[in-house]
Design an enzyme around this catalytic site. Sequence first.
Site, short mmCIF file in Angstrom:
data_model
loop_
_atom_site.label_atom_id
_atom_site.label_comp_id
_atom_site.label_asym_id
_atom_site.label_seq_id
_atom_site.Cartn_x
_atom_site.Cartn_y
_atom_site.Cartn_z
CB CYS A 87 -0.95 0.00 1.19
SG CYS A 87 -1.97 -1.47 1.26
CG HIS A 333 -6.40 1.77 0.54
ND1 HIS A 333 -5.28 2.41 0.04
CD2 HIS A 333 -5.94 0.79 1.36
CE1 HIS A 333 -4.20 1.82 0.54
NE2 HIS A 333 -4.56 0.84 1.33
#
Lengths: 388, 128
Positions: A87, A333
């Site tokens: 991420c 996200h």
Amino acid sequence: MLREVVVLGVGMHRFGKFPETSLRELAGEAGRRALKDAGVLPRQIQAAYFANALAGLLTGQESIRGQVALREVGVAGVPIVNVENACAGGATAFHQAVLAVGSGSCDVALAVGAEKMFVGDTGRTIQALAASADVELTHDMGLQFTAIYAMRIQKRLASGALTLRHLAEVTVKSHRHGCLNPYAQHQKEVTAEEVLASRPIAGPITLLMCSSVSDGAAAAVVCSAEAARGAPQPLVRVLASELRSGAFRSGAGEELSTAARTVRAAYEQAGVGPEEIDLVECHDATAPGELLYYEDLGFCKPGEAGRLLDEGATTIGGRIPFNPSGGLTSRGHPVGATGLAQIAEAVWQLRGQAGPRQVQGARVALTQNSGGWLEGDSAAGAAHLFAV
Amino acid sequence: MTQGVFRSSTDGEGAPSLAGSRCRYCARVSFPARPICPWCGREDTEPVAVGRRGTIQASAVVYHAPIGFTAPYIVALVELAEGPVVFCPITGCLPDENAVPPGTPVELVVAPARAGGAPVFQFRPLGG
Ligand SMILES: [Zn+2]
């Protein structure tokens, strides 16, 4: 850094569910927008860094994702480096672009982060996300990233430092900010009651507190300060660019977290501390995670995150707004794109171009991006400081 | 003998254990086993059985399970008696929020392999 680096331009493809849009199309739109914003032609890009985390598992595209996607931006022939850092890939790609320019190896570099997570089977996407851990150690263990956050939060709930109401209120704030961001996946206000009544995911974390599976892309063009003269937009200076990985940890766990170490390094590099920062984009993969970052990033003392939230300090209009974009929780996200979306938000805020979510008078911004999970902490951390 | 993350019992106790390593110089223990000591950097480690016992550092009930799992179940960070901390599911108790509070003593359980996989380790409350 050998010489000063500035951000010339940023661009995004909105985050959300786009079943008809492929990874290269997402990346292409963000990249072209960043070039246009920068006033730069594709042939002026001398190096490019492309972040993506999951395409290998989700679409089967391995190895040359950047070379494939960046043709949509008109960038080819120059060095293209594929960046994979869970991420934190987006901020990692940006960091590499800053290093390339800062070291003098090139004058203009492009960083693009893109992720395509809606592939018709969310279960498969969740499974792919769980591969951002040591799969030899965690295979078949039901690892689910929300549970990791839940364990951290539970400790604060048990000690009385945080209450369920804090978890709900920080989520309400996130969604309120997200409503003001045209690039956000979720643009709907929620109430504390709705947050607490939504489906439980792990421990005290409910569905509305979580960032979502998302499609999206974000990009930035960086340039040396001397080559940036005559640029169309106000220049945003990169004060610090730091990247770290998770350190070995003792069982007692008294070491600083990956995020805390990374951000402290950025403060040191820039000679800037929390008191001089006007806004923060942090990695709130769950909204309550933001509360932990208040302390980890040095904006309040341990145990005081709840009070900082209660005071209204971290809302737009407060003393130190966190995640004016809506953060991961409300912006969405798409993992490889998130770090660059944080950076795009910081740039818009510092230029005074953030519209209804503008943090008035913002001069210095911090972005903090985390990735993966290894032996009790984030496996990757990136932090950037920007100023006008 | 080591098989994956497990050590087969050659010490006569018969209980399963995890395959860790101990630094011959600073005596600190790693799991998984590593050829080099994370703490002092010396390439001088020996295999050691770890993880028969531990204590709960933190736990959470998972209500939304990944593919192949049935919610609710408990996951935890377990601090092994020898020091390292591991992530794993907790078995042998009801999946309640307060089933295994921090400090709960737990013991190692070897769960059978899923189809096509290797066996995994879990912990359960001691004496549970
Ligand atoms: Zn040692």
